[in-house]
Design a protein around this motif. Structure first.
Motif, PDB file in Angstrom:
ATOM      1  N   VAL A 196      -7.889   5.940  42.058  1.00 22.27           N
ATOM      2  CA  VAL A 196      -8.304   6.765  40.599  1.00 22.27           C
ATOM      3  C   VAL A 196      -7.087   5.489  39.842  1.00 22.27           C
ATOM      4  N   THR A 197      -7.540   4.559  38.802  1.00 26.51           N
ATOM      5  CA  THR A 197      -6.328   4.572  37.794  1.00 26.51           C
ATOM      6  C   THR A 197      -5.960   5.021  36.508  1.00 26.51           C
ATOM      7  N   SER A 198      -4.127   4.954  36.552  1.00 25.77           N
ATOM      8  CA  SER A 198      -3.827   5.012  34.980  1.00 25.77           C
ATOM      9  C   SER A 198      -2.165   5.443  35.288  1.00 25.77           C
ATOM     10  N   VAL A 224      -3.602   3.911  40.945  1.00 28.63           N
ATOM     11  CA  VAL A 224      -3.722   2.613  40.802  1.00 28.63           C
ATOM     12  C   VAL A 224      -2.815   2.139  39.285  1.00 28.63           C
ATOM     13  N   PRO A 225      -2.458   0.946  38.974  1.00 24.70           N
ATOM     14  CA  PRO A 225      -2.305   0.898  36.926  1.00 24.70           C
ATOM     15  C   PRO A 225      -3.712   0.364  36.686  1.00 24.70           C
ATOM     16  N   SER A 226      -4.351   0.046  37.174  1.00 27.11           N
ATOM     17  CA  SER A 226      -4.919  -1.152  36.172  1.00 27.11           C
ATOM     18  C   SER A 226      -6.986  -0.815  37.986  1.00 27.11           C
ATOM     19  N   PHE A 227      -7.853  -0.830  36.259  1.00 28.79           N
ATOM     20  CA  PHE A 227      -9.133  -0.838  36.970  1.00 28.79           C
ATOM     21  C   PHE A 227      -9.746  -1.816  37.521  1.00 28.79           C
ATOM     22  N   SER A 228      -9.172  -3.182  37.594  1.00 28.37           N
ATOM     23  CA  SER A 228      -9.112  -3.829  38.101  1.00 28.37           C
ATOM     24  C   SER A 228      -7.979  -3.893  39.872  1.00 28.37           C
ATOM     25  N   ASP A 229      -7.094  -3.047  39.549  1.00 28.03           N
ATOM     26  CA  ASP A 229      -6.347  -3.115  40.955  1.00 28.03           C
ATOM     27  C   ASP A 229      -7.392  -1.698  41.609  1.00 28.03           C
ATOM     28  N   ALA A 230      -8.280  -0.771  41.059  1.00 30.21           N
ATOM     29  CA  ALA A 230      -8.964   0.055  41.595  1.00 30.21           C
ATOM     30  C   ALA A 230      -9.897  -0.409  42.319  1.00 30.21           C
ATOM     31  N   LEU A 231     -10.487  -1.394  41.372  1.00 34.49           N
ATOM     32  CA  LEU A 231     -11.569  -2.392  41.964  1.00 34.49           C
ATOM     33  C   LEU A 231     -10.960  -2.587  42.536  1.00 34.49           C
ATOM     34  N   ASN A 232     -10.371  -3.480  43.271  1.00 29.40           N
ATOM     35  CA  ASN A 232     -10.311  -4.400  44.783  1.00 29.40           C
ATOM     36  C   ASN A 232     -10.060  -3.550  46.384  1.00 29.40           C
ATOM     37  N   VAL A 233      -8.836  -1.926  45.240  1.00 28.56           N
ATOM     38  CA  VAL A 233      -8.924  -0.897  46.756  1.00 28.56           C
ATOM     39  C   VAL A 233     -10.118  -0.752  47.183  1.00 28.56           C
ATOM     40  N   ALA A 234     -11.168  -0.629  46.231  1.00 31.02           N
ATOM     41  CA  ALA A 234     -12.628  -0.165  46.996  1.00 31.02           C
ATOM     42  C   ALA A 234     -13.193  -1.466  47.536  1.00 31.02           C
ATOM     43  N   ARG A 235     -12.920  -1.963  47.242  1.00 32.97           N
ATOM     44  CA  ARG A 235     -13.396  -3.767  47.549  1.00 32.97           C
ATOM     45  C   ARG A 235     -13.189  -3.440  49.104  1.00 32.97           C
ATOM     46  N   HIS A 236     -11.980  -3.309  49.828  1.00 31.61           N
ATOM     47  CA  HIS A 236     -11.179  -3.526  51.109  1.00 31.61           C
ATOM     48  C   HIS A 236     -11.016  -2.678  51.376  1.00 31.61           C
ATOM     49  N   SER A 237     -11.388  -1.161  50.899  1.00 35.46           N
ATOM     50  CA  SER A 237     -11.502  -0.339  51.991  1.00 35.46           C
ATOM     51  C   SER A 237     -12.691   1.292  52.449  1.00 35.46           C
ATOM     52  N   ASP A 238     -12.825   2.558  51.829  1.00 37.18           N
ATOM     53  CA  ASP A 238     -13.947   3.724  51.794  1.00 37.18           C
ATOM     54  C   ASP A 238     -13.499   3.999  50.767  1.00 37.18           C
ATOM     55  N   SER A 245     -18.295   1.420  32.994  1.00 39.43           N
ATOM     56  CA  SER A 245     -19.147   0.161  33.328  1.00 39.43           C
ATOM     57  C   SER A 245     -18.996  -0.874  33.244  1.00 39.43           C
ATOM     58  N   LEU A 246     -18.332  -1.645  32.187  1.00 36.71           N
ATOM     59  CA  LEU A 246     -18.253  -2.969  31.708  1.00 36.71           C
ATOM     60  C   LEU A 246     -16.949  -3.734  32.427  1.00 36.71           C
ATOM     61  N   CYS A 247     -16.475  -2.579  33.036  1.00 32.99           N
ATOM     62  CA  CYS A 247     -15.686  -3.743  34.460  1.00 32.99           C
ATOM     63  C   CYS A 247     -15.620  -3.781  35.935  1.00 32.99           C
ATOM     64  N   LEU A 248     -17.307  -4.123  35.732  1.00 33.18           N
ATOM     65  CA  LEU A 248     -17.442  -4.190  36.901  1.00 33.18           C
ATOM     66  C   LEU A 248     -17.949  -5.948  36.762  1.00 33.18           C
TER      67      LEU A 248
END
Length: 307
Positions: A196-198, A224-238, A245-248
């Motif tokens: 999650v992002t906060s 994590v501190p930012s939505f881009s960080d959350a996307l990066n974690v999701a990209r490289h993990s389960d 939606s605009l962040c994707l």
């Protein structure tokens, strides 16, 4: 009719914001001794100490705290009445630096187009996109930023705003994630780990409230501190990320590195607005910038990719 010095209202407004004679003097363009004399006049006029010593700091009295809420709007309304009528702006002759505070998602998606539009019409205007560590409205009040992009709060009722767009939260996982093998139900959604992002390190949000009503709870493994960080974690993990939606971005969409899905529970809509201080409401140059930013965001949302 008793003569009233309206400058005292401006001084009181700044003193209550700063809770410091030295800081208030700097903003008012006065000497510390002159500001101390102004504070003495305010105490005499109101019959209240206004600011009192607490250790090495000054704190407002209960009466001063009650005045503060009404004072901001009163001062800005008075300044608006005395503001000159708007005059046309020639963007080609405009030379100014505007500071826009926004999170990294807004900057990544909208800043290139905003910069291009402004540079084309006003080549001597410079845009400073400042980070947004919190929702504090003090920078708007103090004039250190010109526009604030984000969700509106209740801490500064005098702040003007214009709705830019509405968004919704979605779930995001890496490509070929097992969650997407079947329809995403609340039970399957909570059966995997989450990121999650906060900015403030919060572990609980609206989606958790909705899940709690169903007797379910997410297993949050990271904040994590930012939505881009959350996307990066999701990209490289389960782990499952939760982002607007605009962040994707369209890059991941094209490369199929991330896949999104609708949340299996209902969450509040996200409203993103442009906010500014009332003292800039009638500023023709600031109004020009607002109009360009608002129009550019609208055009991008109507014609550009949403990922």
């Amino acid at each position: 009719m008793k003569k009233i010095d309206l400058n005292l209202l401006i001084a009181l407004d700044v003193l209550l914001e700063e809770c410091s004679v030295l800081a208030a003097a700097k903003r008012l363009g006065l000497s510390p001794s002159a500001t101390s004399r102004t504070l003495a006049r305010l105490r005499d006029a109101t019959g209240d100490p206004i600011l009192v010593q607490a250790g090495r700091s000054l704190v407002p009295t209960p009466h001063a705290e009650q005045l503060a809420g009404r004072l901001h709007a009163l001062v800005q309304e008075a300044q608006s009445v005395l503001t000159p009528v708007l005059v046309p702006v020639d963007p080609g002759e405009l030379e100014r630096v505007f500071t826009i505070r926004a999170n990294e998602g807004f900057v990544a998606l909208f800043a290139p187009a905003i910069i291009a539009v402004v540079a084309k019409e006003a080549p001597r205007v410079r845009l400073h996109f400042a980070p947004k560590p919190d929702k504090d409205t003090a920078p708007l009040r103090q004039g250190t930023i010109d526009l604030d992009i984000g969700t509106t709060g209740s801490s500064a009722p005098e702040v003007r705003s214009h709705l830019l767009f509405r968004d919704r939260f979605i779930g995001v996982v890496r490509s070929n994630h097992p969650l997407l093998d079947e329809p995403v139900t609340p039970e399957r959604y909570v059966s995997h780990g989450h990121v999650v992002t906060s900015r403030r390190g919060l572990w609980h949000g609206p989606v958790d409230d909705a899940l709690l009503e169903l007797g379910l709870q997410r297993d949050i493994l990271a904040v994590v501190p930012s939505f881009s960080d959350a996307l990066n974690v999701a990209r490289h993990s389960d782990l499952i990320a939760l982002v607007p939606s605009l962040c994707l971005g369209d890059v991941d969409s094209r490369e199929k590195r991330l896949q999104s899905f609708a949340l299996p529970v209902s969450t509040p809509e996200v409203t993103i607005s442009a906010m500014w201080h009332p003292r800039l409401d009638a500023d023709p140059e600031h109004r020009w910038l607002r109009q360009k930013l608002i129009a550019t965001c609208r055009t991008m949302l109507e014609t550009g990719p949403r990922g």
